[in-house]
Motif scaffolding. Structure first.
Motif, PDB file in Angstrom:
ATOM      1  N   CYS A 152      -6.906   0.706   1.893  1.00 53.22           N
ATOM      2  CA  CYS A 152      -8.237  -0.294   1.586  1.00 53.22           C
ATOM      3  C   CYS A 152      -8.446  -0.420   0.106  1.00 53.22           C
ATOM      4  N   ALA A 153      -7.943   0.521  -0.665  1.00 48.02           N
ATOM      5  CA  ALA A 153      -8.160   0.347  -2.087  1.00 48.02           C
ATOM      6  C   ALA A 153      -7.041  -0.825  -2.452  1.00 48.02           C
ATOM      7  N   PHE A 154      -5.949  -1.002  -2.060  1.00 44.83           N
ATOM      8  CA  PHE A 154      -4.921  -1.875  -2.214  1.00 44.83           C
ATOM      9  C   PHE A 154      -5.427  -3.362  -2.001  1.00 44.83           C
ATOM     10  N   GLU A 155      -6.192  -3.551  -0.693  1.00 47.29           N
ATOM     11  CA  GLU A 155      -6.760  -4.923  -0.460  1.00 47.29           C
ATOM     12  C   GLU A 155      -7.951  -5.058  -0.937  1.00 47.29           C
ATOM     13  N   ALA A 156      -8.851  -3.951  -1.582  1.00 45.26           N
ATOM     14  CA  ALA A 156     -10.130  -4.394  -2.359  1.00 45.26           C
ATOM     15  C   ALA A 156      -9.574  -4.770  -3.719  1.00 45.26           C
ATOM     16  N   ALA A 157      -8.525  -4.400  -4.215  1.00 45.04           N
ATOM     17  CA  ALA A 157      -7.926  -4.833  -5.544  1.00 45.04           C
ATOM     18  C   ALA A 157      -7.865  -6.222  -5.416  1.00 45.04           C
ATOM     19  N   ALA A 171      -7.674   0.853 -11.516  1.00 41.65           N
ATOM     20  CA  ALA A 171      -6.831  -0.050 -11.083  1.00 41.65           C
ATOM     21  C   ALA A 171      -7.188  -1.223 -10.318  1.00 41.65           C
ATOM     22  N   LEU A 172      -8.465  -0.951  -9.795  1.00 45.40           N
ATOM     23  CA  LEU A 172      -9.160  -2.012  -9.309  1.00 45.40           C
ATOM     24  C   LEU A 172      -9.479  -3.213  -9.998  1.00 45.40           C
ATOM     25  N   LYS A 173     -10.118  -2.924 -11.175  1.00 45.32           N
ATOM     26  CA  LYS A 173     -10.402  -3.678 -12.451  1.00 45.32           C
ATOM     27  C   LYS A 173      -9.300  -4.408 -12.748  1.00 45.32           C
ATOM     28  N   ALA A 202      -3.982   1.062  -7.417  1.00 49.68           N
ATOM     29  CA  ALA A 202      -5.228   1.441  -6.568  1.00 49.68           C
ATOM     30  C   ALA A 202      -4.712   2.188  -5.598  1.00 49.68           C
ATOM     31  N   GLU A 203      -3.835   1.662  -4.503  1.00 50.46           N
ATOM     32  CA  GLU A 203      -3.563   2.617  -3.288  1.00 50.46           C
ATOM     33  C   GLU A 203      -2.976   3.813  -3.618  1.00 50.46           C
ATOM     34  N   ALA A 204      -2.031   4.311  -4.699  1.00 49.55           N
ATOM     35  CA  ALA A 204      -1.502   5.327  -5.023  1.00 49.55           C
ATOM     36  C   ALA A 204      -2.776   6.170  -5.594  1.00 49.55           C
ATOM     37  N   ALA A 205      -3.395   5.719  -6.495  1.00 48.48           N
ATOM     38  CA  ALA A 205      -4.588   6.662  -6.800  1.00 48.48           C
ATOM     39  C   ALA A 205      -5.535   7.202  -5.595  1.00 48.48           C
ATOM     40  N   MET A 206      -5.727   6.280  -4.824  1.00 46.93           N
ATOM     41  CA  MET A 206      -6.522   6.738  -3.571  1.00 46.93           C
ATOM     42  C   MET A 206      -5.797   7.559  -2.857  1.00 46.93           C
TER      43      MET A 206
END
Length: 222
Positions: A92-97, A185-187, A194-198
């Protein structure tokens, strides 16, 4: 044959979820059907349809000739679920970025600022609530209904465990740092970062819960 209203049994299922998540029906509790029918002012038919729904979700277990019981979550269950939800929320974080607009990221930044204020003030429940909003926002920004659906199902199971990882000393500060890493990472539109951090954030949450379990066991023995 009488047709049960879909909306009725879904309403009953939601009311049962609330009883479970609020601890009125704790893990391992027997589901007393006649008592619930009286309490909820419903007939046995919609209740049994609702019990089927919650059994399919994993919130209840059905034992032949005995009835339904609220599911109990073991340490192994947590060990099995957290890597899966870390993968899913990481995606989700990957795609949100990739998908989030600048306006959406600005709105999310304001929520992170609120999270930081709660951490500084040691407002634990407010921190939990805001943490939940952030996870929900990232899932929504991913704009992937299949990810959202599976995560929602797993979260229902995790709620049975009534997790309190912030009771571990230093965990709130660590959690805030992890959230800020995800947001950075998102910004930066760094999808892989972002994926790795989540994923790191959720794996560390599981580790904190493991530490908490050890501490609670030591207190009981002591």
């Amino acid at each position: 044959m009488r047709v049960v209203s879909t909306s009725l049994h879904e309403d009953v299922a939601e009311r049962l979820r609330a009883l479970i998540f609020e601890g009125v029906l704790p893990p391992g509790a027997f589901v007393d059907e006649p008592a619930l029918c009286a309490q909820l002012a419903i007939s046995r038919t919609p209740l049994r349809e609702a019990l089927k729904v919650l059994t399919a979700e994993g919130l209840l277990r059905h034992e032949p000739r005995r009835g339904c019981f609220v599911a109990e979550i073991t340490a192994k269950d947590l060990d099995d679920i957290f890597p899966v939800i870390a993968l899913l929320e990481g995606r989700c974080a990957f795609e949100a970025a990739l998908n989030a607009s600048e306006a959406e990221l600005q709105a999310l930044e304001a929520v992170h600022e609120r999270l930081a204020r709660h951490a500084r003030a040691r407002r634990i429940q407010a921190y939990y609530d805001t943490n939940y909003l952030i996870h929900e926002a990232i899932i929504r920004l991913a704009d992937n209904r299949w990810l959202a659906q599976v995560i929602a199902d797993l979260r229902k199971i995790l709620r049975l465990a009534r997790l309190q990882s912030l009771q571990v000393p230093g965990r709130m500060e660590q959690s805030l740092s992890e959230h800020l890493a995800v947001f950075a990472a998102l910004k930066a539109r760094d999808a892989e970062g972002a994926e790795a951090a989540m994923r790191t954030h959720l794996h560390r949450q599981r580790e904190a819960l493991r530490v908490l379990a050890v501490q609670e066991k030591a207190r009981r023995i002591g």
